[in-house]
Enzyme design. Structure first.
Site, PDB file in Angstrom:
ATOM      1  CG  HIS A 210      -0.184   0.032   2.528  1.00 40.77           C
ATOM      2  ND1 HIS A 210       0.363   1.192   3.046  1.00 40.77           N
ATOM      3  CD2 HIS A 210       0.108  -0.950   3.413  1.00 40.77           C
ATOM      4  CE1 HIS A 210       0.954   0.923   4.199  1.00 40.77           C
ATOM      5  NE2 HIS A 210       0.819  -0.377   4.444  1.00 40.77           N
TER       6      HIS A 210
ATOM      7  CD  GLU B  56       2.002  -5.349   8.070  1.00 46.48           C
ATOM      8  OE1 GLU B  56       2.118  -6.563   7.790  1.00 46.48           O
ATOM      9  OE2 GLU B  56       2.809  -4.473   7.693  1.00 46.48           O
TER      10      GLU B  56
END
Length: 231
Positions: free
Chosen positions: A24, A97
């Site tokens: 990202h 994550e």
């Protein structure tokens, strides 16, 4: 017989599938050096620009499958890459994550004082069973949940199709270590810059090769000091 072997070789070459593995774009916490883990932080203005730049770079490339972590920073990055494509953006919790437990929301500079020994181990001697903070996940935990996503995605591709996976720093590093045959103790030996592009290519999960690693040319010029902080 030689012609048959040549035909099979050409067919194998034609059938090489591609997987775009993307981190990202930057968030405010990345810039501050603040551990975010599973905390749902939005992209910064710079992060949005990075995602748009990668989208422009990949414009016109057919994408058959698109999957991302459910966090806002990965979804926004994936949407910027897909642009006007009609492919459905799927989310998969297994790509989220790594959990940093009690470290989430804290500055790395503060943790150097309050958790010096544990942070030092995480930064210098990570392994499958080393937690990424008090009450956190390990790299082994991440590999156990994220690798099957890669396997399933490759199995869904056919011919020379391309898939997009947008995930996170630790997730990408673990997947890349597995493809490269590196132990997780080597997870810090390469970088994953914000909006970095990695390309995996092969005819099956067994013969995947890393064609590009941490390609951030769309973010800044070659050899530029791309800002990168702790997870």
């Amino acid at each position: 017989m030689p012609r048959a072997r040549d035909d099979r070789a050409r067919e194998g070459y034609r059938r090489r599938m591609n997987l775009l593995l993307v981190r990202h774009g930057e968030t405010p916490w990345n810039r501050e050096g603040r551990y975010q883990g599973r905390t749902d932080v939005d992209l910064s203005a710079d992060g949005e620009a990075q995602a748009r730049a990668l989208g422009a770079r990949l414009a016109g490339l057919p994408i058959a499958i698109a999957i991302c972590s459910p966090l806002r920073r990965t979804r926004a990055t994936a949407q910027a890459i897909l642009g006007e494509r009609t492919v459905e953006l799927e989310t998969d919790e297994a790509l989220i994550e790594i959990s940093h437990g009690q470290w989430e929301g804290q500055l790395a500079s503060d943790l150097e004082m309050s958790h010096a020994e544990m942070l030092g181990t995480w930064r210098s001697r990570p392994d499958r069973d080393v937690p990424a903070g008090p009450g956190a996940e390990t790299l082994g935990d991440v590999e156990e949940r994220a690798w099957p996503v890669l396997v399933r995605t490759i199995a869904r591709l056919s011919g020379d199709e391309t898939a997009l996976i947008v995930a996170h720093d630790a997730v990408n590093r673990v997947l890349l270590c597995r493809v490269l045959g590196l132990p997780l103790t080597r997870v810090w030996t390469f970088r994953q810059s914000p909006a970095a592009l990695n390309i995996l290519s092969g005819s099956s999960i067994a013969d995947l090769q890393v064609a590009r690693l941490n390609d951030a040319e769309h973010v800044g010029p070659l050899l530029a000091d791309v800002r990168h902080r702790a997870l």
